[in-house]
Scaffold this motif. Structure first.
Motif, short mmCIF file in Angstrom:
data_model
loop_
_atom_site.label_atom_id
_atom_site.label_comp_id
_atom_site.label_asym_id
_atom_site.label_seq_id
_atom_site.Cartn_x
_atom_site.Cartn_y
_atom_site.Cartn_z
N ASP A 201 35.24 48.56 -28.31
CA ASP A 201 35.77 48.97 -26.89
C ASP A 201 37.38 48.82 -27.13
O ASP A 201 38.17 47.75 -26.87
CB ASP A 201 35.67 47.45 -26.23
N LEU A 202 37.80 50.03 -27.59
CA LEU A 202 39.24 50.18 -27.87
C LEU A 202 40.18 50.02 -27.00
O LEU A 202 41.46 49.75 -27.10
CB LEU A 202 39.19 51.61 -28.60
N ASP A 203 39.67 50.28 -25.58
CA ASP A 203 40.65 50.02 -24.44
C ASP A 203 40.42 48.86 -23.80
O ASP A 203 40.97 48.45 -22.54
CB ASP A 203 40.40 51.43 -23.35
N ASN A 204 39.77 47.82 -24.20
CA ASN A 204 39.57 46.63 -23.75
C ASN A 204 39.16 46.53 -22.09
O ASN A 204 39.83 45.81 -21.35
CB ASN A 204 40.86 45.78 -23.63
N GLN A 205 37.99 47.43 -22.17
CA GLN A 205 37.43 47.41 -20.64
C GLN A 205 36.36 46.84 -20.52
O GLN A 205 35.85 46.71 -19.29
CB GLN A 205 37.03 48.88 -20.45
N GLY A 206 36.11 45.79 -21.20
CA GLY A 206 35.03 44.92 -20.98
C GLY A 206 33.64 45.29 -21.35
O GLY A 206 32.76 45.14 -20.44
N LEU A 207 33.40 45.79 -22.23
CA LEU A 207 32.18 46.21 -22.88
C LEU A 207 31.16 45.10 -22.87
O LEU A 207 30.07 45.30 -22.07
CB LEU A 207 32.24 46.77 -24.13
N VAL A 208 31.35 44.15 -23.49
CA VAL A 208 30.44 42.81 -23.40
C VAL A 208 30.82 42.18 -22.19
O VAL A 208 31.97 41.44 -22.26
CB VAL A 208 30.51 42.08 -24.70
N THR A 209 29.78 41.96 -21.36
CA THR A 209 30.24 41.44 -20.02
C THR A 209 29.77 39.87 -20.08
O THR A 209 30.06 39.05 -19.48
CB THR A 209 29.52 41.93 -18.85
N ARG A 210 28.65 39.47 -20.92
CA ARG A 210 27.84 38.43 -20.93
C ARG A 210 27.23 38.02 -22.03
O ARG A 210 26.35 39.24 -22.67
CB ARG A 210 26.81 38.16 -19.50
N VAL A 211 26.98 36.83 -22.57
CA VAL A 211 26.34 36.45 -23.66
C VAL A 211 25.11 35.29 -23.32
O VAL A 211 25.57 34.20 -22.75
CB VAL A 211 26.87 36.06 -24.84
N ASN A 212 24.01 35.45 -23.61
CA ASN A 212 22.95 34.47 -23.26
C ASN A 212 22.54 33.83 -24.71
O ASN A 212 22.26 34.29 -25.77
CB ASN A 212 21.61 35.29 -22.90
N LEU A 213 22.68 32.63 -24.54
CA LEU A 213 22.40 31.51 -25.66
C LEU A 213 21.27 30.57 -25.10
O LEU A 213 21.23 30.14 -24.09
CB LEU A 213 23.61 30.99 -26.35
N ILE A 214 20.58 30.08 -26.36
CA ILE A 214 19.68 28.85 -26.06
C ILE A 214 20.48 27.63 -26.31
O ILE A 214 20.51 27.09 -27.48
CB ILE A 214 18.41 28.98 -26.96
N ARG A 215 21.50 27.60 -25.48
CA ARG A 215 22.25 26.36 -25.56
C ARG A 215 22.40 25.71 -24.19
O ARG A 215 22.41 26.14 -23.06
CB ARG A 215 23.67 26.59 -25.96
N PRO A 216 22.73 24.28 -24.23
CA PRO A 216 22.68 23.49 -22.82
C PRO A 216 24.20 23.81 -22.35
O PRO A 216 25.33 24.28 -23.11
CB PRO A 216 22.84 21.91 -23.22
N ASP A 217 24.27 23.83 -20.89
CA ASP A 217 25.53 24.16 -20.12
C ASP A 217 26.78 23.45 -20.77
O ASP A 217 27.98 24.02 -20.73
CB ASP A 217 25.29 23.85 -18.78
#
Length: 342
Positions: free
Chosen positions: A160-176
């Motif tokens: 994401d060379l122009d920092n346009q927000g390619l990765v919007t969200r990450v899902n994890l098996i972790r508590p809030d």
């Protein structure tokens, strides 16, 4: 949550041994070393240390000991900030040489077994997003999966060379309660508690050309990656045969003999063993060609005629007939459908 597979499956999976020095290097940040673990020292003899692969159970034990020694439950997510191993760098270079972000992600998922055999990447198209799902193979340690998640997030951020927000969200098996710390280690994307691990990326950016694209270097990198992939060990005979067929595609000769000889068995024995797996050599060739055809057409880099010859068909009409059998549509109609969807 991750340890719900059959134990017998765990013993069948062998991981790349480079993860040991990666974990060891990360522990230096904590002024610790795996030499402080008697369990790990007893596990690995000199001969085992020289091996290129380790059993999944052994890899999980190393992760458990490393997390204990570091006193850091987020070691896996943090490790990408401490050290990046050579296989990841090689994969990153192949992705960066791709024509656009979508093609780069296809190469990431295609060649990821070079980095880890314990996690399979699956690309899923959602309504306005694309999900890269991390599918555990056997019973990998949670820290191992999170290490991969962190490395992938870092690699996608580099695309994401122009920092346009390619990765919007990450899902994890972790508590809030742990998500804020997780998001901080992932440098930005929103972290969400889920029942699986995945990265959500913006579909609008998949067609964006990469300034780092290199059409001269890419086919050479791809060829090297295909060779590495074909030579990875696999306890799954079907997967091993499919990898070797992938390597032979385009050569004009995908005979059973060319696959069997490097495996030190006869073509007849290979066919018999495949029959015991409820499949046949011809069926596997067909599956590999179908998977490659769908991928190549979706990438949009080659003409349909070029794809036909790359897959080892004698002429484009033979390819068209096969593709209709696979998908109930012509290659031209499929390419049009993919283009309209994007």
């Amino acid at each position: 949550m991750l340890n719900n597979q059959k134990a017998s499956k765990t013993a069948r999976i062998r991981e790349r041994a480079f993860w040991l020095p990666v974990i060891e290097q990360a522990l230096h940040h904590y002024e610790r070393t795996l030499k402080h673990s008697g369990i790990v020292q007893n596990l690995f003899s000199d001969s085992q240390e020289r091996s290129h692969f380790i059993e999944q159970a052994s890899c999980s034990l190393v992760w458990s000991e490393a997390s204990r020694l570091a006193e850091d439950d987020l070691l896996g997510l943090r490790i990408n900030r401490l050290f990046c191993p050579t296989p990841l760098n090689a994969l990153a270079l192949t992705a960066q040489a791709s024509s656009n972000i979508g093609a780069a992600i296809n190469n990431l998922t295609r060649f990821f077994p070079i980095v880890s055999t314990q996690v399979k990447l699956e690309m899923r198209l959602l309504d306005a997003e694309t999900e890269i799902r991390l599918q555990p193979q056997g019973t990998p340690h949670a820290q191992h999966i999170e290490a991969i998640l962190g490395y992938l997030a870092r690699l996608l951020t580099q695309l994401d060379l122009d920092n346009q927000g390619l990765v919007t969200r990450v899902n994890l098996i972790r508590p809030d309660s742990e998500l804020v710390a997780c998001a901080r280690l992932l440098d930005g994307p929103e972290a969400v508690s889920a029942e699986h691990y995945s990265l959500i990326i913006s579909r609008d950016l998949l067609d964006k050309p990469l300034a780092s694209a290199d059409p001269f270097l890419l086919p050479r990198l791809t060829e090297a990656m295909q060779d590495l992939l074909a030579n990875l060990p696999s306890s799954d005979l079907v997967e091993q045969v499919k990898r070797r067929i992938q390597l032979l595609l385009g050569s004009g000769d995908v005979s059973a003999e060319r696959v069997a000889v490097p495996m030190n068995i006869s073509p007849r024995h290979l066919r018999r063993k495949l029959s015991q797996e409820d499949t046949s050599y011809e069926q596997l060739v067909d599956e590999v060609r179908k998977e490659a055809a769908v991928r190549m057409i979706s990438e949009g880099q080659l003409s349909l005629t070029s794809i036909a010859y790359e897959l080892g068909f004698l002429d484009p009409s033979s390819f068209t007939r096969a593709f209709r059998r696979w998908t109930d549509m012509s290659p031209t109609a499929f390419r049009r459908k993919v283009t309209q969807k994007d």
